[in-house]
Design a protein around this motif. Sequence first.
Motif, PDB file in Angstrom:
ATOM      1  N   THR A 198     -30.976 -36.057   3.038  1.00 25.44           N
ATOM      2  CA  THR A 198     -29.832 -35.156   2.937  1.00 25.44           C
ATOM      3  C   THR A 198     -30.191 -33.760   3.437  1.00 25.44           C
ATOM      4  O   THR A 198     -29.457 -33.146   4.218  1.00 25.44           O
ATOM      5  N   ILE A 199     -31.351 -33.267   2.996  1.00 29.77           N
ATOM      6  CA  ILE A 199     -31.771 -31.918   3.402  1.00 29.77           C
ATOM      7  C   ILE A 199     -32.047 -31.866   4.905  1.00 29.77           C
ATOM      8  O   ILE A 199     -31.562 -30.976   5.611  1.00 29.77           O
ATOM      9  N   ALA A 200     -32.787 -32.855   5.391  1.00 28.19           N
ATOM     10  CA  ALA A 200     -33.154 -32.850   6.809  1.00 28.19           C
ATOM     11  C   ALA A 200     -31.906 -32.972   7.675  1.00 28.19           C
ATOM     12  O   ALA A 200     -31.760 -32.265   8.682  1.00 28.19           O
ATOM     13  N   GLY A 201     -30.978 -33.852   7.268  1.00 25.42           N
ATOM     14  CA  GLY A 201     -29.746 -34.036   8.030  1.00 25.42           C
ATOM     15  C   GLY A 201     -28.911 -32.762   8.040  1.00 25.42           C
ATOM     16  O   GLY A 201     -28.339 -32.383   9.066  1.00 25.42           O
ATOM     17  N   THR A 202     -28.848 -32.098   6.896  1.00 25.15           N
ATOM     18  CA  THR A 202     -28.060 -30.867   6.801  1.00 25.15           C
ATOM     19  C   THR A 202     -28.671 -29.768   7.655  1.00 25.15           C
ATOM     20  O   THR A 202     -27.966 -29.067   8.387  1.00 25.15           O
ATOM     21  N   LEU A 203     -29.991 -29.630   7.577  1.00 23.57           N
ATOM     22  CA  LEU A 203     -30.659 -28.569   8.336  1.00 23.57           C
ATOM     23  C   LEU A 203     -30.540 -28.809   9.835  1.00 23.57           C
ATOM     24  O   LEU A 203     -30.335 -27.870  10.609  1.00 23.57           O
ATOM     25  N   ALA A 204     -30.627 -30.096  10.239  1.00 21.49           N
ATOM     26  CA  ALA A 204     -30.610 -30.400  11.666  1.00 21.49           C
ATOM     27  C   ALA A 204     -29.206 -30.247  12.249  1.00 21.49           C
ATOM     28  O   ALA A 204     -29.039 -29.793  13.376  1.00 21.49           O
ATOM     29  N   SER A 205     -28.181 -30.654  11.467  1.00 17.65           N
ATOM     30  CA  SER A 205     -26.833 -30.679  12.030  1.00 17.65           C
ATOM     31  C   SER A 205     -26.003 -29.459  11.628  1.00 17.65           C
ATOM     32  O   SER A 205     -24.994 -29.159  12.248  1.00 17.65           O
ATOM     33  N   TRP A 211     -22.074 -32.703   5.257  1.00 18.59           N
ATOM     34  CA  TRP A 211     -21.537 -34.077   5.237  1.00 18.59           C
ATOM     35  C   TRP A 211     -22.396 -35.001   6.076  1.00 18.59           C
ATOM     36  O   TRP A 211     -22.650 -36.138   5.694  1.00 18.59           O
ATOM     37  N   ILE A 212     -22.837 -34.497   7.236  1.00 19.49           N
ATOM     38  CA  ILE A 212     -23.750 -35.305   8.053  1.00 19.49           C
ATOM     39  C   ILE A 212     -25.060 -35.479   7.281  1.00 19.49           C
ATOM     40  O   ILE A 212     -25.648 -36.560   7.277  1.00 19.49           O
ATOM     41  N   GLY A 213     -25.483 -34.430   6.593  1.00 17.74           N
ATOM     42  CA  GLY A 213     -26.687 -34.520   5.770  1.00 17.74           C
ATOM     43  C   GLY A 213     -26.561 -35.619   4.733  1.00 17.74           C
ATOM     44  O   GLY A 213     -27.470 -36.438   4.555  1.00 17.74           O
ATOM     45  N   LEU A 214     -25.406 -35.655   4.075  1.00 19.75           N
ATOM     46  CA  LEU A 214     -25.170 -36.688   3.064  1.00 19.75           C
ATOM     47  C   LEU A 214     -25.264 -38.082   3.685  1.00 19.75           C
ATOM     48  O   LEU A 214     -25.898 -38.984   3.127  1.00 19.75           O
ATOM     49  N   ALA A 215     -24.655 -38.224   4.880  1.00 17.24           N
ATOM     50  CA  ALA A 215     -24.685 -39.527   5.549  1.00 17.24           C
ATOM     51  C   ALA A 215     -26.118 -39.927   5.870  1.00 17.24           C
ATOM     52  O   ALA A 215     -26.514 -41.089   5.667  1.00 17.24           O
ATOM     53  N   VAL A 216     -26.922 -38.964   6.349  1.00 17.94           N
ATOM     54  CA  VAL A 216     -28.327 -39.267   6.661  1.00 17.94           C
ATOM     55  C   VAL A 216     -29.066 -39.657   5.384  1.00 17.94           C
ATOM     56  O   VAL A 216     -29.851 -40.617   5.374  1.00 17.94           O
ATOM     57  N   GLY A 217     -28.794 -38.928   4.304  1.00 24.09           N
ATOM     58  CA  GLY A 217     -29.448 -39.230   3.032  1.00 24.09           C
ATOM     59  C   GLY A 217     -29.127 -40.640   2.571  1.00 24.09           C
ATOM     60  O   GLY A 217     -30.026 -41.409   2.195  1.00 24.09           O
ATOM     61  N   LEU A 218     -27.849 -41.003   2.601  1.00 25.43           N
ATOM     62  CA  LEU A 218     -27.465 -42.344   2.160  1.00 25.43           C
ATOM     63  C   LEU A 218     -28.096 -43.406   3.059  1.00 25.43           C
ATOM     64  O   LEU A 218     -28.608 -44.425   2.581  1.00 25.43           O
ATOM     65  N   ALA A 219     -28.089 -43.140   4.373  1.00 26.78           N
ATOM     66  CA  ALA A 219     -28.678 -44.111   5.306  1.00 26.78           C
ATOM     67  C   ALA A 219     -30.172 -44.286   5.015  1.00 26.78           C
ATOM     68  O   ALA A 219     -30.695 -45.417   5.067  1.00 26.78           O
ATOM     69  N   SER A 220     -30.859 -43.189   4.676  1.00 22.77           N
ATOM     70  CA  SER A 220     -32.300 -43.289   4.375  1.00 22.77           C
ATOM     71  C   SER A 220     -32.525 -44.163   3.150  1.00 22.77           C
ATOM     72  O   SER A 220     -33.411 -45.026   3.136  1.00 22.77           O
ATOM     73  N   GLY A 221     -31.713 -43.932   2.104  1.00 25.56           N
ATOM     74  CA  GLY A 221     -31.868 -44.719   0.879  1.00 25.56           C
ATOM     75  C   GLY A 221     -31.564 -46.186   1.112  1.00 25.56           C
ATOM     76  O   GLY A 221     -32.278 -47.073   0.618  1.00 25.56           O
ATOM     77  N   ILE A 222     -30.513 -46.448   1.881  1.00 23.23           N
ATOM     78  CA  ILE A 222     -30.150 -47.843   2.177  1.00 23.23           C
ATOM     79  C   ILE A 222     -31.294 -48.512   2.948  1.00 23.23           C
ATOM     80  O   ILE A 222     -31.667 -49.651   2.658  1.00 23.23           O
ATOM     81  N   SER A 223     -31.875 -47.772   3.914  1.00 24.52           N
ATOM     82  CA  SER A 223     -32.968 -48.364   4.698  1.00 24.52           C
ATOM     83  C   SER A 223     -34.142 -48.744   3.809  1.00 24.52           C
ATOM     84  O   SER A 223     -34.697 -49.843   3.928  1.00 24.52           O
ATOM     85  N   LEU A 224     -34.515 -47.834   2.904  1.00 26.85           N
ATOM     86  CA  LEU A 224     -35.665 -48.123   2.032  1.00 26.85           C
ATOM     87  C   LEU A 224     -35.379 -49.369   1.195  1.00 26.85           C
ATOM     88  O   LEU A 224     -36.222 -50.248   1.038  1.00 26.85           O
TER      89      LEU A 224
END
Lengths: 363, 295
Positions: B51-58, B62-75
């Motif tokens: 979430t943090i990395a996605g937010t900082l990069a984009s 909201w994109i941060g949240l999507a990245v965070g959820l995708a990371s958790g789903i992947s793990l």
Amino acid sequence: MSGERARRRSIEVALALLAAVVVFDLAVLAWGESPRRIALLLAQGTWGTWYGAGQVLFKATSIMIAAVAARVALRVGLFNIGVEGAIAVSSLAVGAIGATLPSTVSPWLAWPLLGAVGAIAGALWTLPAGILRVRYGAHEVISGIMLNRIAALLVGFLLKRGLAAQASVHTRPLPAGATLTRLDRVLPALHGSAANLALLVALALVVAWPYLARRTVAGRTALAVGASKSAAEAAGVRVGGALLASLALSGAICGLAPLNDVLGYKGYAEEGLGLAAGFTGLAAALLAGESTLGLLLASLLFATLAQGGLSINAHVPMELVDVLVAVAILFVASARGVVARLDRRASAPPAAAEPGGEARGAR
Amino acid sequence: MSRILSLAFVMQALRIAMPYLAAAMGGVWSERAGVVNVALEGTILVGSLGTIAGTLASGSPWIGLAVGLASGISLQLVHALAVLKGRANAIVSGFALNLLAAGGTRLLLRALYDSSSNSPPIRPLAAATRSAVVATLLDPSTWLVLLAVVGTIVALARTRLGLRVRAAGEHPEALASVGVSVVATRVVAVAVAGACAALAGAWLAFDQRQFSSGMSGGRGFIALAAVVVGSWRPGRAALFCLAFGAAEAAQIALQDAAGSAHHLIQMLPYVATLVALMGVVGRTRPPAALGREPE
């Protein structure tokens, strides 16, 4: 274990470890470093110097003790995830009681006494998981996780509430007579490393366990319980008693880990001391299966990686080693299923292997 | 006493309970489908950093949240793969993934932000207000967590997917006999679990506005405790999350009176779990096929 199964298992483990190394090397490449250089550094920082080798042996000592503890429980089919909590509680008990010994105490009194204190503390801490399992049918992993969390908090609480020496976060130091002799007293080349006499205790446990397990009535009984609880019950074994005794013994062995960390290394107990060996020991026991040599090698492997992380830290982050260890455990754990799958695919014609995903999924 | 019975106290209890609630719903999805899940802790961590990395990069939370959820789903999909395809022991896989998450997030912290302890700060998701109560109520991530709780309760009880998930955990052979893939059902449930636990991480990330190493702080294990004490039912698990949150809020409110009681309050969820396992407060019954492969 039959020769065929042992051979098969070693191939699985070797393939899994190889795959983990490939992942590690890719990560090193991504970091912009040469995998060969990093591997060389890792080897030099561990087995390349006497000090490094001593540190590896020190770390392997705790891992071996935890691994034997895990194996004792696995023998009856129990998963003692509570190793970590038992080490935490017994370390505090050993540190707190050790600090009250008189300064003139003889090692020949202090060592066995503190060993017994640790073993009793470890056994008592592990018993609730056994009682919950036997009396209430609660899964030992869930109670073990909870007991680990409680142990960590309890140790912090007790240290804060008076067990810690004034203005510090650890117990008062042990008297000189209670500390375990470092190996550098015998082998001066090991100078500076924390390897100590507890290594002999760990090795004795590793070597003695297969004998106890295979040649004694209790060991054979444990195996019968592990193989089938109902069959053992029918044969007149008191299954509940066997489960309890195994978990208590497993906890007692965990309680010997403070010999290495408290008596042999720090000279006092503090929060978090020696806990990393808990899960690593379980991983080593699972990796090794029933093999004694395997247990030694697995413990040395994990200890080498833990020490090696420090020697590569200037070039790539030492966290890469944590990742390597995690991936290796994951791959080794998954190896059986994956290899079986590849085997089937190789031996069966593809058409026959795919009669609809549904049926396969329900296997 | 007045400090306990105030609106501020209720909000504080709710805030503390938020990550427990989301992660506990994750635990319910996975375990009701029959997959033991001790990797919630690591999933929270990965969700936070994503979430943090996605937010900082984009620049967009909201994109941060999507990245965070995708990371958790992947793990969690790695967990599903290891357990369902590799036939790994789920406990071993779970703890290995926790180790991977702890080491991996610290590694990425160094790679992305050249720090071994924390990331740069992000801007908050909600508009800044003066009152903490209003801020919590306006925070979209709070509503997402509540949606996850209500969604889990309704979906498990009333939808076709929920029925399949429960069947996969109770009687997988029956599910297979009507032509539904047990493995596919379990994979979906574990992926949902990943999203829920990662949402807990995202909530923490927006709350603390940065990632710091080890910031999950045992919350995944408290969530697991709530699942067990709640007898694997989402509603009950949620109630226990709220209770644990209230206990911690009480400890914070009464801190000056209680001193080092902090450790003891923190023990509460775990002790409650041991007591619940003894069957003192009603019977806790795990799903019949939890951790078992269908025959």
